[in-house]
Design a protein around this motif. Structure first.
Motif, PDB file in Angstrom:
ATOM      1  N   GLU A 180       0.841  -1.186   0.000  1.00  0.00           N
ATOM      2  CA  GLU A 180       0.000   0.000   0.000  1.00  0.00           C
ATOM      3  C   GLU A 180       0.882   1.243   0.000  1.00  0.00           C
ATOM      4  OE1 GLU A 180      -3.566   2.147   2.619  1.00  0.00           O
ATOM      5  OE2 GLU A 180      -2.680   0.254   3.290  1.00  0.00           O
ATOM      6  N   VAL A 181       0.582   2.176  -0.894  1.00  0.00           N
ATOM      7  CA  VAL A 181       1.374   3.397  -1.020  1.00  0.00           C
ATOM      8  C   VAL A 181       0.448   4.597  -0.983  1.00  0.00           C
ATOM      9  CG1 VAL A 181       3.151   2.242  -2.392  1.00  0.00           C
ATOM     10  CG2 VAL A 181       1.279   3.416  -3.541  1.00  0.00           C
ATOM     11  N   SER A 182       1.052   5.773  -0.837  1.00  0.00           N
ATOM     12  CA  SER A 182       0.299   7.029  -0.870  1.00  0.00           C
ATOM     13  C   SER A 182       1.171   8.089  -1.531  1.00  0.00           C
ATOM     14  CB  SER A 182      -0.079   7.467   0.550  1.00  0.00           C
ATOM     15  OG  SER A 182       1.085   7.715   1.320  1.00  0.00           O
ATOM     16  N   PRO A 183       0.573   9.139  -2.105  1.00  0.00           N
ATOM     17  CA  PRO A 183       1.377  10.180  -2.773  1.00  0.00           C
ATOM     18  C   PRO A 183       2.296  10.902  -1.785  1.00  0.00           C
ATOM     19  CG  PRO A 183      -0.940  10.353  -3.387  1.00  0.00           C
ATOM     20  CD  PRO A 183      -0.866   9.380  -2.244  1.00  0.00           C
ATOM     21  N   VAL A 184       3.460  11.274  -2.259  1.00  0.00           N
ATOM     22  CA  VAL A 184       4.389  12.047  -1.441  1.00  0.00           C
ATOM     23  C   VAL A 184       3.846  13.460  -1.234  1.00  0.00           C
ATOM     24  CG1 VAL A 184       6.710  13.029  -1.344  1.00  0.00           C
ATOM     25  CG2 VAL A 184       6.381  10.690  -2.196  1.00  0.00           C
ATOM     26  N   ALA A 185       3.277  14.040  -2.282  1.00  0.00           N
ATOM     27  CA  ALA A 185       2.719  15.390  -2.195  1.00  0.00           C
ATOM     28  C   ALA A 185       1.340  15.354  -1.533  1.00  0.00           C
ATOM     29  CB  ALA A 185       2.622  16.000  -3.588  1.00  0.00           C
ATOM     30  N   HIS A 186       0.923  16.488  -0.995  1.00  0.00           N
ATOM     31  CA  HIS A 186      -0.393  16.559  -0.355  1.00  0.00           C
ATOM     32  C   HIS A 186      -1.490  16.905  -1.362  1.00  0.00           C
ATOM     33  CE1 HIS A 186      -3.372  17.146   2.762  1.00  0.00           C
ATOM     34  NE2 HIS A 186      -3.635  18.384   2.302  1.00  0.00           N
ATOM     35  N   LYS A 187      -1.121  17.707  -2.376  1.00  0.00           N
ATOM     36  CA  LYS A 187      -2.102  18.112  -3.383  1.00  0.00           C
ATOM     37  C   LYS A 187      -1.479  17.979  -4.773  1.00  0.00           C
ATOM     38  CE  LYS A 187      -2.849  22.259  -1.776  1.00  0.00           C
ATOM     39  NZ  LYS A 187      -3.421  23.626  -1.606  1.00  0.00           N
ATOM     40  N   VAL A 220      -2.904   1.892  -4.707  1.00  0.00           N
ATOM     41  CA  VAL A 220      -2.799   3.350  -4.660  1.00  0.00           C
ATOM     42  C   VAL A 220      -4.173   3.959  -4.379  1.00  0.00           C
ATOM     43  CG1 VAL A 220      -0.825   3.423  -6.225  1.00  0.00           C
ATOM     44  CG2 VAL A 220      -3.125   3.553  -7.159  1.00  0.00           C
ATOM     45  N   PRO A 221      -4.231   5.002  -3.574  1.00  0.00           N
ATOM     46  CA  PRO A 221      -5.520   5.649  -3.288  1.00  0.00           C
ATOM     47  C   PRO A 221      -5.983   6.513  -4.462  1.00  0.00           C
ATOM     48  CG  PRO A 221      -3.755   6.800  -2.167  1.00  0.00           C
ATOM     49  CD  PRO A 221      -3.129   5.596  -2.802  1.00  0.00           C
ATOM     50  N   ALA A 222      -7.282   6.457  -4.746  1.00  0.00           N
ATOM     51  CA  ALA A 222      -7.870   7.299  -5.792  1.00  0.00           C
ATOM     52  C   ALA A 222      -8.445   8.544  -5.115  1.00  0.00           C
ATOM     53  CB  ALA A 222      -8.950   6.538  -6.553  1.00  0.00           C
ATOM     54  N   ILE A 223      -7.605   9.518  -4.864  1.00  0.00           N
ATOM     55  CA  ILE A 223      -7.977  10.713  -4.096  1.00  0.00           C
ATOM     56  C   ILE A 223      -8.753  11.682  -4.989  1.00  0.00           C
ATOM     57  CG2 ILE A 223      -7.076  12.651  -2.759  1.00  0.00           C
ATOM     58  CD1 ILE A 223      -4.570  10.919  -2.262  1.00  0.00           C
ATOM     59  N   ARG A 224      -9.906  12.133  -4.474  1.00  0.00           N
ATOM     60  CA  ARG A 224     -10.705  13.127  -5.191  1.00  0.00           C
ATOM     61  C   ARG A 224     -10.232  14.526  -4.811  1.00  0.00           C
ATOM     62  NH1 ARG A 224     -15.500  10.351  -3.543  1.00  0.00           N
ATOM     63  NH2 ARG A 224     -16.163  12.258  -2.466  1.00  0.00           N
ATOM     64  N   LEU A 225     -10.091  15.387  -5.806  1.00  0.00           N
ATOM     65  CA  LEU A 225      -9.637  16.769  -5.604  1.00  0.00           C
ATOM     66  C   LEU A 225     -10.636  17.726  -6.247  1.00  0.00           C
ATOM     67  CD1 LEU A 225      -5.935  16.102  -6.597  1.00  0.00           C
ATOM     68  CD2 LEU A 225      -6.731  16.468  -4.265  1.00  0.00           C
TER      69      LEU A 225
END
Length: 412
Positions: free
Chosen positions: A31-38, A75-80
């Motif tokens: 499981e991973v996550s983006p290094v950046a916040h946005k 990977v998370p599918a983050i909504r922006l």
């Protein structure tokens, strides 16, 4: 394993490892996550007005192999949401296309395997559907072949003292042939023509004006009249060189014909020995080991005619290697002709006649010392490609595959 080492293993700089979810016998899930916040808005390209707004279900991406296990990255599918543009979007990762299940690195690895084997073998090796890999491979092949062909033609157009090589290779021996055009100085395959007849060659030149724009100083080919006629029409100022390998083959065939004539006059034991060792007559005598040299001397002692024919063949090798200039080569070749005619053997007379007819093209080797040796090696690669891919029926993909096969190692 610490997360930083997992990050090194994955080699995905834009994400960081959160945890290893599962380690199975054949799979490894991380499981991973983006290094950046946005992430910047795709419309205004700004980060200032972007906010996070929840997430969709996570995506599972196939990504390479390690320790004999298939790696799956979650990977998370983050909504922006961009408050300035009033638009929503989902986080995009550079290592995988939107909506895809395979990372670019994994696809590249699978395609690389497919180029060296077959799509089916590569798909089985990477545990993915063959139809999926076939689609990806064909898309990559079209792009790669177009890029490589553009590059090799640009290089040929810019090459000073360009030397071309022209030779045919069989699709179905005795029936169907292709013709390859090669940049000998640039070590590249330029293009593949369907057929080898003069009408087909002329049609290619009419349809491809960039071919006629080349300015080669020499063109190397075999003794096929249609090639020489075509090159004379396309490049009248270029030196036409008869390829050394093809010319030398006539001499070897004449020598072997003398050997067959000699065999009929020998005892059964000597005949069997000569037949078993007849290949010793072909290579240069100086290239043989001491043991092989003794065996050669033994079979040459069976007949004075065979010994003379072998010396005549060796003299031809020496003519190619040691003639210092064209004038000397012409005088030396005339002496060699006389030496062959004195043996009064039909096969040698036929060989001398052929080389006399092509004397200018044969002697031109000493004006510009190039051969089609590299072309013959490339032809072998093409034939191996044909066997590996079961003679691809789609002509366009067939040509694309050969262009990539022959040029990728040089141009990457």
């Amino acid at each position: 394993m610490h997360n930083q080492y997992t990050d090194l293993l994955l080699d995905l700089p834009e994400v960081k490892t959160e945890k290893v979810l599962e380690v199975g016998e054949q799979t490894l899930h991380v499981e991973v996550s983006p290094v950046a916040h946005k992430q910047a808005c795709p419309q205004c390209r700004s980060l200032d007005f972007v906010i996070r707004k929840g997430s969709n279900p996570a995506r599972t991406i196939r990504h390479g192999e390690a320790f004999g296990k298939s790696i799956y990255v979650r990977v998370p599918a983050i909504r922006l949401f961009c408050k300035q543009c009033q638009c929503g979007f989902v986080w995009q990762y550079t290592f995988v296309d939107s909506g895809k299940r395979y990372s670019h690195a994994f696809e590249k690895q699978a395609i690389r395997t497919a180029t060296a084997a077959t799509v089916k073998h590569s798909a089985d090796l990477h545990a993915m559907p063959a139809s999926t890999l076939q689609t990806k491979y064909q898309h990559w092949l079209a792009l790669a072949s177009e890029r490589l062909q553009e590059r090799v033609w640009q290089d040929a157009a810019c090459t000073s003292k360009l030397v071309l090589g022209v030779d045919d290779f069989a699709i179905r021996k005795g029936h169907t042939y292709n013709t390859g055009i090669h940049n000998l100085r640039g070590e590249a395959l330029l293009d593949i023509l369907p057929g080898r007849k003069l009408e087909e060659l002329r049609a290619y030149a009419k349809q491809h004006s960039f071919f006629l724009e080349l300015r080669p100083i020499a063109v190397v080919m075999d003794l096929a009249p249609y090639y020489h006629t075509w090159i004379q029409e396309c490049f009248p100022k270029a030196i036409r060189i008869a390829d050394r390998f093809h010319v030398h083959r006539y001499v070897i065939e004449a020598l072997q014909a003398v050997r067959k004539t000699t065999q009929t006059t020998l005892s059964s034991r000597a005949k069997a020995n000569l037949k078993a060792k007849h290949r010793l007559l072909n290579p240069k005598e100086e290239s043989l080991s001491v043991e092989r040299h003794k065996e050669l001397k033994e079979i040459l002692d069976y007949s004075s005619l065979l010994g003379q024919a072998h010396a005549w063949k060796e003299s031809f090798n020496e003519w190619y290697d040691c003639s210092p200039d064209v004038n000397t080569a012409n005088r030396w070749l005339e002496t060699w002709f006389v030496q062959g005619e004195q043996m009064q053997h039909p096969a040698i007379d036929a060989c001398v006649k052929t080389i006399r007819n092509w004397r200018t093209e044969v002697v031109n080797y000493h004006r510009c010392r190039w051969t089609n040796a590299a072309v013959e090696g490339r032809n072998n690669r093409m034939k191996a490609f044909q066997r590996r891919h079961y003679f691809t029926r789609n002509r366009k993909r067939y040509v694309q595959g050969l262009l990539v096969e022959c040029n990728q190692s040089r141009y990457g």
